[in-house]
Design a protein around this motif. Structure first.
Motif, PDB file in Angstrom:
ATOM      1  N   ILE A 143      36.072 -28.533  -5.475  1.00 33.91           N
ATOM      2  CA  ILE A 143      34.830 -28.026  -4.880  1.00 33.91           C
ATOM      3  C   ILE A 143      34.478 -26.501  -5.819  1.00 33.91           C
ATOM      4  CG2 ILE A 143      36.131 -26.444  -3.320  1.00 33.91           C
ATOM      5  CD1 ILE A 143      33.886 -27.686  -1.086  1.00 33.91           C
ATOM      6  N   ILE A 144      33.140 -26.470  -5.873  1.00 33.64           N
ATOM      7  CA  ILE A 144      32.552 -25.165  -6.548  1.00 33.64           C
ATOM      8  C   ILE A 144      31.751 -24.627  -5.442  1.00 33.64           C
ATOM      9  CG2 ILE A 144      31.240 -24.263  -8.289  1.00 33.64           C
ATOM     10  CD1 ILE A 144      31.977 -27.212  -9.845  1.00 33.64           C
ATOM     11  N   LEU A 145      32.208 -23.237  -5.024  1.00 31.98           N
ATOM     12  CA  LEU A 145      31.337 -22.658  -4.079  1.00 31.98           C
ATOM     13  C   LEU A 145      30.066 -21.816  -4.965  1.00 31.98           C
ATOM     14  CD1 LEU A 145      34.081 -20.950  -1.703  1.00 31.98           C
ATOM     15  CD2 LEU A 145      32.666 -23.359  -1.543  1.00 31.98           C
ATOM     16  N   VAL A 146      28.971 -21.784  -4.296  1.00 31.35           N
ATOM     17  CA  VAL A 146      27.977 -21.103  -5.158  1.00 31.35           C
ATOM     18  C   VAL A 146      27.300 -20.049  -3.991  1.00 31.35           C
ATOM     19  CG1 VAL A 146      27.285 -22.805  -6.888  1.00 31.35           C
ATOM     20  CG2 VAL A 146      26.315 -22.892  -4.650  1.00 31.35           C
ATOM     21  N   GLY A 147      26.830 -19.139  -4.462  1.00 30.00           N
ATOM     22  CA  GLY A 147      26.082 -17.997  -3.572  1.00 30.00           C
ATOM     23  C   GLY A 147      25.871 -16.714  -4.214  1.00 30.00           C
ATOM     24  N   VAL A 148      25.362 -15.796  -3.426  1.00 30.14           N
ATOM     25  CA  VAL A 148      25.018 -14.589  -4.173  1.00 30.14           C
ATOM     26  C   VAL A 148      26.331 -13.721  -4.201  1.00 30.14           C
ATOM     27  CG1 VAL A 148      22.801 -14.604  -3.107  1.00 30.14           C
ATOM     28  CG2 VAL A 148      24.660 -13.222  -1.831  1.00 30.14           C
ATOM     29  N   SER A 149      26.367 -12.655  -5.034  1.00 25.65           N
ATOM     30  CA  SER A 149      27.455 -11.870  -4.965  1.00 25.65           C
ATOM     31  C   SER A 149      27.792 -11.147  -3.837  1.00 25.65           C
ATOM     32  CB  SER A 149      26.996 -10.512  -6.102  1.00 25.65           C
ATOM     33  OG  SER A 149      28.086  -9.638  -5.979  1.00 25.65           O
ATOM     34  N   THR A 176      22.514 -15.800  -9.605  1.00 24.11           N
ATOM     35  CA  THR A 176      21.912 -14.608 -10.152  1.00 24.11           C
ATOM     36  C   THR A 176      20.384 -14.441  -9.770  1.00 24.11           C
ATOM     37  OG1 THR A 176      21.713 -15.178 -12.349  1.00 24.11           O
ATOM     38  CG2 THR A 176      23.602 -14.126 -11.798  1.00 24.11           C
ATOM     39  N   GLU A 177      19.930 -13.340 -10.175  1.00 24.83           N
ATOM     40  CA  GLU A 177      18.299 -13.326  -9.963  1.00 24.83           C
ATOM     41  C   GLU A 177      17.634 -14.306 -10.950  1.00 24.83           C
ATOM     42  OE1 GLU A 177      17.765  -8.569  -9.694  1.00 24.83           O
ATOM     43  OE2 GLU A 177      15.859  -9.719  -8.892  1.00 24.83           O
TER      44      GLU A 177
END
Lengths: 272, 272
Positions: free
Chosen positions: A148-154, A179-180
Motif C-alpha cells: 500500500i502507498i499512503l498519500v496526503g499532505v505533510s 505537495t503544492e
C-alpha cells in the motif's frame, strides 16, 4: 476513587496489558494506577512481585487488581497468594480450550512471543526497513513491492501509520507527500500513476494539522491555518476526482487508522 | 489437525488477536487458520460474520473458535448464535470486575482504543518522530531529551527496537551506530560521552548479522563473516570496558528486546 492494577506476565506483558487495558477502559469513574511486571519467570521474582502487590494493598486500603498471563503453574500459585483480585486468563480459558480441542496445551513459558515466530519476526523487520526506506517519497523505485502507498499532505500521519502497519502486521507500506505543485496541476505525480490501485489517502482536520505543524515550525506559512486549509481541501478534491479511497485521521489512534485502512483495502493481517 | 479461529471485535481487534494468539500458541499440535474480523459494529456486519463463521464450520466439519472482545450486547448476542466455540472476554471478566469495583462498566463501543486517549496518542506520535529524527546517529543534538540511546553495530536491530519502544510505549529512543573507527580507538564517540548513563548496547550473533547484511549488500566485505565477527567482538569489548548494559538480540523478538531493555533500564511503560 483510585485503584491499583498490575499486569503480570512471565513474558513481555503485552497481552496482559492489552487485555487489562481494554477491560479497565470500561470503568470511567475509577482512576487506575497501572503497573506492568514483565518477565516474572522465577520463584524469586514471583515473591518480589507479591511483596510489591501487598504494599499497594496496604497503601490503597483496597486490594489491587491483577491481570495475569503467567503460564508456569508454580509461579502462578505464588502470585495467587497475594492480597489481590485476580483475573487469570490462562486458568479461565485454557481448560475449556483443551477440552474443545481434545488436546493438551504446552505450558511453555513465553511461547506467545518467542523465537518460534522467527519468520514473522523477519517479515516485520523487513517491513519496518521498507517503511523507512520508502518514507516521505524519499525513494519510489520499490513501489512495485509495496502492499500500500499512503498519500496526503505533510504531517497528516502517514509515517506513523506506515510504521505501525509494518511493525504489527508485516505490511509493506510506503508513503508519498502531496505537495503544492501536485495540487496546482490537480493530478497525481507521475511516479504514482502506475500504482494508483495501491494508493490510499489520509486527510485531517485543518485546525489539527495547523496545531501539529506549529509545533514543528511555529508561526510559519507552512503551519498557518490558511495554508493547511488550502492543502487539505485541494488534496481531498484530488482524491475524490481520482476515486482514491481515503480516511480522515483526525479522531483516530494510529491503531485505528491502520486497521481501518487494512480492512477497507483488503490487506491481510499477517499475525501468524 | 486444523482448526479455524476468529478474532472478533467492534474495534481494532488488536486485543482479541493478542489474547487469542497467546492462548493458541499453547497448542503446538494443532494448526490454526486465523481470521480477524475488526469493526464488527453493526447488526448487519454481525450477521455477515456469523455467515462466514458457519461456512468455516461446514468446510472444516469442526466448529471454529471465536475470541471475542465485542462490548455491545446486541452484537454479541448475534455472534453467539453462530456454530462456534466462544471465548468471550467481556462476559467472562466484566461482571466479576464490576462487583469487585462496585461500579458499572460503560459498555461503550471501541472505548479501549478511542479518542479519549488523545494525550497518549500525541505522546506516541512525538516519540515516533523522535526515533526517526534520531535514527542511525543522523542527529545528536536532541540526545538531552532522549530516554535511552541504543548503540551497536550496523544491522543489529537498533532501528526497529527504537521504533517499537516509541510506538508502543511513547519512549524517546535514539540510536547510534558504532563504526570501525570507534572500535579502533576503543572508546566512545565524543557525542556519546556525556550521555553515557543513557546508553544501552545491542549485540548479535555474528552468523546472523552476516546473513542479515548479505541481504542488503551480497558478498560485500561489510557482510562477510570475518568483518561481522570482528565488529561484534570489538563492540562487546568496548561495552564491557565501559560497563554499558547490553542485550544479545539474536534469539529475541522486537517486543522482547524492547520490553527487556525497558525493564532493565527502569523505563516506565506509559500505557495510560
Amino acid at each position: 476513587m483510585k485503584r491499583t492494577a498490575f499486569f503480570i506476565s512471565d513474558g513481555t506483558g503485552l497481552t496482559s496489558e492489552a487485555l487489562g487495558h481494554s477491560l479497565l477502559a470500561q470503568f470511567d469513574s475509577i482512576e487506575f494506577e497501572q503497573i506492568t511486571l514483565p518477565y516474572i519467570d522465577t520463584l524469586e521474582k514471583a515473591h518480589q512481585a507479591v511483596a510489591q502487590i501487598n504494599r499497594m494493598q496496604e497503601r490503597d486500603q483496597e486490594r489491587p487488581l491483577i491481570f495475569d498471563t503467567i503460564v508456569n503453574e508454580e509461579i502462578r500459585a505464588i502470585i495467587a497468594e497475594s492480597n489481590a483480585f485476580k483475573i487469570d486468563v490462562f486458568s479461565s480459558f485454557l481448560k475449556p480450550l483443551e477440552s474443545e480441542l481434545c488436546a493438551h496445551s504446552n505450558y511453555s513459558v513465553g511461547k506467545s512471543h518467542g523465537i518460534v515466530e522467527r519468520n514473522r519476526y523477519k517479515d516485520r523487520i523487513d517491513s519496518v526497513n521498507f517503511a523507512i526506506d520508502n518514507d516521505d517519497g524519499a525513494r519510489t523505485r520499490q513501489y512495485k513491492k509495496a502492499d500500500i502507498i499512503l498519500v496526503g499532505v505533510s504531517r497528516c500521519g502517514k509515517t506513523p501509520t506506515c510504521l505501525y502497519m509494518a511493525m504489527q502486521f508485516g505490511i509493506r507500506a510506503a508513503n508519498y507527500p502531496l505537495t503544492e505543485e501536485d495540487m496546482e496541476f490537480n493530478k497525481l505525480p507521475v511516479v504514482l500513476e502506475e500504482h494508483k490501485h495501491k494508493l490510499y489517502g489520509l486527510t485531517i482536520d485543518p485546525f489539527q494539522l495547523s496545531a501539529i505543524r506549529n509545533e514543528r515550525r511555529p508561526n510559519s506559512r507552512y503551519a498557518s491555518l490558511d495554508q493547511c486549509d488550502f492543502e487539505v481541501r485541494e488534496v481531498e478534491k484530488l482524491l475524490k476526482k481520482l476515486s482514491i479511497p481515503s480516511i480522515n485521521t483526525t479522531n483516530f489512534s494510529i491503531e485505528e487508522i491502520s486497521t481501518r485502512i487494512m480492512a477497507h483495502a483488503g490487506l491481510d493481517r499477517r499475525m501468524n
